[in-house]
Structures are given as structure tokens and as C-alpha cells.
Design an enzyme around this catalytic site. Structure first.
Site, PDB file in Angstrom:
ATOM      1  CB  CYS A 118      25.914 -15.854  13.477  1.00  0.00           C
ATOM      2  SG  CYS A 118      26.971 -16.878  12.427  1.00  0.00           S
ATOM      3  CG  HIS A 301      28.335 -13.948  16.411  1.00  0.00           C
ATOM      4  ND1 HIS A 301      28.510 -15.279  16.732  1.00  0.00           N
ATOM      5  CD2 HIS A 301      28.630 -13.831  15.080  1.00  0.00           C
ATOM      6  CE1 HIS A 301      28.882 -15.938  15.645  1.00  0.00           C
ATOM      7  NE2 HIS A 301      28.957 -15.088  14.641  1.00  0.00           N
ATOM      8  CG  ASN A 331      31.381 -18.104  13.857  1.00  0.00           C
ATOM      9  OD1 ASN A 331      30.334 -18.380  14.411  1.00  0.00           O
ATOM     10  ND2 ASN A 331      31.445 -17.318  12.789  1.00  0.00           N
TER      11      ASN A 331
END
Length: 374
Positions: A118, A301, A331
Site C-alpha cells: 500500500c 492511504h 482500500n
């Protein structure tokens, strides 16, 4: 002088799946998911490939479509470098960046992939800035090497293709998408002021996704193993089922335990994430000499809204300083930060001269931040 963001864009698959739709797969509901994650829906790539999503985001960032933000439209020959941040590429070879380079006709560009989960976009942007700075500085041996003045940095993921849809703790989190940024070396603008990237050992495997190497290997410790061959003496490679049986095969596959899916220990990841985000922000500020109160926007994020809220509280900052884009995308791993960045530009949150932090954390563990002046 510095590496300056001059365009960004995002792309999402057509299919949007609401929280209540997931109740058909696992025991859950909209209220349960929203209160724990801030996610109301996510987009799932059914027909779109990772390359399709990356191309759409890149075209927006390059000014080739009206969907993004850019200071000026660029020609294909203007791009010298393509870096794709992903761990769900369409193929191991060619690379996702190579496929995107071909799709966009970027014949002058060198292209490669980067996997930092990520945090991938933050890592990729740091690598691009470093290569551009070295090229501009005329490092020893620069003559005869590729000059790099403009780069396309993309985060593209199809996380729903490595999701265990029977695991309520993870399947409600993930979505698919792509985000892209175009950066240019500009002698007259500061651009990226500082970056910070870090790896921390995930000694308990709290966040992982194994690779399913499932091609048969007809060897044992002594060499070729006849017992592993078929009756005709051939390696028994699996073949795709005939088209008439494809649906039956798909149903059977869904009934088997998934081979290659994301595993996550939520509590350990939450603890790591909040500490990593605050540390990365502090460290990138220290390296740049910029004060926290001078930052106009933080683009984090988008893993879980609770993580962002907790980090904001630890930093003593109002939540509205953070770009929140998670509600309808979930996500999206390496695509998360550039997609949120595109949202911030589209909303007019980032203006010329603003100081902005992008910050992320991910499996590995990885973490990092980039501070730039718009």
C-alpha cells in the site's frame, strides 16, 4: 528546483458494490462496516484489467481525457519514465509498467514495476524523483544515459482478485482502482521537498499475500521423478476447462479454499499503521524544515477511516486537514494515495504554492511519506 507534480488522475471499475450486497456472502451489514471502516461501497473490476484502469488514470493525468487535473497536456514522447506500483499486476512478465507504456505509446520511456504494497506509490514517486534529480545533476557517466525529465507514476490494483470473500474481517475492506501522477523536473519550482521511506519487519506475518506457484514440478531430491509424470511420460500440466464447462469450473473453484489471498491481523496492523503514519509525517517534516502548521493538506492511504482519525488525534490536527476518499472506494492499496490525491486536486483543496504531505503504510511492513510544494 525539484520534481513537481503537474497532473493527476484516477479510474474506477464500472461495478460498485454496496455494503448490504456483501451480506449475501458473509454475515455483515452496512452499519457494521461503516462504523468500523468508514466504507459504504467499493468498485470491483469484473471486465476491466489492471492495465485498463492504469491507462484510464494515466490519460487523465496526462491531459488526454477531461477526467483529471493537469497543468498542460503532454505528448507521448514527453514521458521518459513509467513506474507502476502494484502487487496485483495482470502478468508477471511483461510488467504492468511495460504494458501501460505500450498501451499509451510512450516509446521514449523506460518502464518497470515496484511492489511496496500500500506504500507503493510513495516509494515509486521517491524513486522517480531520485532518478530525475540524478539525471538533472549530470552524475558521473550521465552522458550516454537516458535523460529523465518527465515521469508517469501509477498505482493500480485489483485487490478483489486476491480477496477471501468468506473472510468478513478483510472482504469488506478492499476495492479496485488506479491513480496516476505526472511529475516534471522544473528548475524554477521546489516540487518535492523531502521524502521518507521505511521498512519494518513484520515478524508475525500480520499482513501478507502468498504467491500461488502452482505449476507442477516433476523433480524430487534425486532428479526427475517418474511418479510425477502422467502415463505417457509427460509433465501433467493443468489446462483450462473447455468453454462449455467454464461456469461449472468457476463454481467449483469458489468452493475450494483460496490459494492466493490477503491475510490480515487487524489489531496488529491498526497499531502499526497509526504509529507508522505519525512517524512518517514527523520525519518528512524534519527533513524538509517545514512546520506542521504550514501544511495545507495531508493525503493519507485510505485503509480505514478509524486509522486516519486516530492518526489525526495523535498529531493534534483537525480531521478536515486530511483528504478522506475511502467511503466509496475502500482500500485500493497502491492506488489509494494517487486516487485520493486526484480527488484533492479535483475538489480544489490543493492550490499552487501549498505544501502537501502524502503518507502511507502497507504490508511488509512498509511506510513512508512525501512532502511537496504544489
Amino acid at each position: 528546483m525539484g520534481c513537481t507534480i503537474i497532473g493527476c488522475g484516477k479510474a474506477l471499475p464500472a461495478l460498485e458494490v454496496a455494503n448490504d450486497d456483501l451480506a449475501k456472502l458473509v454475515e455483515t451489514n452496512d452499519e457494521w462496516i461503516v462504523t468500523r471502516t468508514g466504507i459504504s461501497s467499493r468498485h470491483i473490476a469484473v471486465d476491466e484489467t489492471g492495465t485498463d484502469l492504469a491507462e484510464a488514470a494515466a490519460r487523465a493525468a496526462l491531459g488526454w481525457s477531461p477526467d483529471g487535473w493537469c497543468e498542460a497536456s503532454l505528448a507521448p514522447e514527453d514521458i521518459d519514465l513509467v513506474i507502476a506500483a502494484t502487487f496485483t499486476s495482470d502478468a508477471l512478465v511483461p510488467s504492468a509498467a511495460g504494458l501501460l507504456r505500450e498501451r499509451l505509446g510512450l516509446e521514449n520511456a523506460i518502464a518497470f514495476d515496484l511492489n511496496a504494497a500500500c506504500t507503493g506509490f510513495v516509494y515509486a514517486l521517491t524513486v522517480a524523483e531520485t532518478m530525475m534529480a540524478a539525471s538533472a545533476a549530470g552524475f558521473p557517466g550521465a552522458a550516454g544515459r537516458n535523460p529523465i525529465r518527465r515521469a508517469l507514476v501509477v498505482g493500480s490494483e485489483r485487490l478483489t482478485h486476491v480477496t477471501d470473500w468468506a473472510d468478513r474481517s478483510t472482504c469488506v475492506l478492499f476495492g479496485d482502482g488506479a491513480g496516476a501522477a505526472v511529475v516534471e523536473w522544473d528548475e524554477a519550482r521546489p516540487g518535492i521537498l523531502a521524502s521518507f521511506i521505511l521498512n519494518t519487519t513484520d515478524d508475525t506475518g500480520a499482513l501478507s499475500c502468498p504467491h500461488a506457484f502452482d505449476a507442477p514440478v516433476p523433480f524430487d531430491a534425486d532428479g526427475v521423478a517418474p511418479a510425477l509424470l502422467d502415463g505417457a511420460g509427460n509433465v501433467p500440466y493443468a489446462t483450462m476447462p473447455p468453454a462449455s464447462h467454464a461456469d461449472d469450473a468457476h463454481v467449483a473453484a469458489l468452493q475450494e479454499p483460496p490459494l492466493q489471498t490477503v491475510y490480515m491481523d487487524g489489531q496488529k496492523v491498526f497499531k502499526f499503521a497509526t504509529e507508522a503514519m505519525t512517524e512518517a509525517i514527523h520525519r518528512v517534516l524534519e527533513r524538509s524544515g517545514v512546520a506542521l502548521e504550514d501544511v495545507a493538506c495531508i493525503v493519507p492511504h485510505q485503509a480505514n477511516e478509524r486509522i486516519i482519525k486516530y492518526a489525526a488525534k495523535k498529531l493534534g490536527l483537525p480531521l478536515d486537514l486530511f483528504q478522506l476518499s475511502i467511503a466509496n472506494v475502500g482500500n485500493t492499496s497502491a492506488a489509494s494515495v494517487p486516487m485520493a490525491l486526484a480527488d484533492a486536486y479535483a475538489a480544489g483543496r490543493i492550490k499552487r504554492g501549498d505544501k502537501v504531505i502524502m503518507v502511507a503504510f502497507g504490508g511488509g511492513f512498509t511506510s513512508g511519506a512525501v512532502l511537496f510544494e504544489a
